[in-house]
Design a protein around this motif. Structure first.
Motif, mmCIF file in Angstrom:
data_model
loop_
_atom_site.group_PDB
_atom_site.id
_atom_site.type_symbol
_atom_site.label_atom_id
_atom_site.label_comp_id
_atom_site.label_asym_id
_atom_site.label_seq_id
_atom_site.Cartn_x
_atom_site.Cartn_y
_atom_site.Cartn_z
ATOM 1 N N CYS A 26 83.699 -9.320 -31.641
ATOM 2 C CA CYS A 26 84.841 -9.048 -30.782
ATOM 3 C C CYS A 26 84.415 -9.232 -29.328
ATOM 4 N N ALA A 27 85.275 -9.820 -28.523
ATOM 5 C CA ALA A 27 84.968 -10.007 -27.105
ATOM 6 C C ALA A 27 84.814 -8.672 -26.385
ATOM 7 N N ASN A 28 85.373 -7.606 -26.924
ATOM 8 C CA ASN A 28 85.251 -6.278 -26.321
ATOM 9 C C ASN A 28 83.951 -5.582 -26.706
ATOM 10 N N TRP A 29 83.254 -6.110 -27.699
ATOM 11 C CA TRP A 29 82.067 -5.432 -28.203
ATOM 12 C C TRP A 29 80.997 -5.300 -27.131
ATOM 13 N N ALA A 30 80.778 -6.339 -26.366
ATOM 14 C CA ALA A 30 79.744 -6.322 -25.329
ATOM 15 C C ALA A 30 80.388 -6.599 -23.977
ATOM 16 N N PHE A 31 81.382 -5.821 -23.616
ATOM 17 C CA PHE A 31 82.097 -6.026 -22.364
ATOM 18 C C PHE A 31 81.129 -5.898 -21.204
#
Length: 124
Positions: A26-31
């Protein structure tokens, strides 16, 4: 798309046991927003999501060979650093030994000169 509704991105693993295996995350995983945006207070982190899914099921032989080459290179660098450190310690010990030898010779010369000066003074 991820379970949270945002698009996923493809990454490659850097871990030894899964080296260079591709996976979706997910693009939010390593924001990781730009530092300037955080300082200005313009960004709020999106909700974190822990979605990950492997694309590759095993490490490719050429990737494993590359990893082994990197490990061998690291071992060689460590060996060279240890060798240089040992050589430097030996060089410093040799310099210190030479200084001690010169100091001892100078002390003996001073004692000889002092003894000669005392004899010369006593002879007068």
């Amino acid at each position: 798309m991820c379970f949270c509704g945002d698009p996923c991105k493809m990454e490659r693993s850097d871990e030894e046991d899964t080296y260079r295996r591709r996976y979706w995350m997910c693009a939010n995983w390593a924001f990781d927003p730009p530092e300037k945006a955080i300082i200005r207070g313009e960004l709020e982190p999106p909700p974190l999501c822990d979605f990950e899914e492997w694309i590759d099921t095993e490490v490719k032989p050429e990737d494993r060979a590359h990893l082994e080459g990197c490990k061998e290179f690291d071992r060689e660098i460590e060996r060279r650093i240890a060798l240089r450190k040992k050589e430097e310690e030996e060089r410093k010990a040799k310099i210190e030994e030479e200084r001690a030898r010169i100091a001892a010779l100078n002390k003996v010369e001073r004692e000889i000169k002092l003894a000669r000066a005392k004899r010369a003074k006593a002879a007068l």
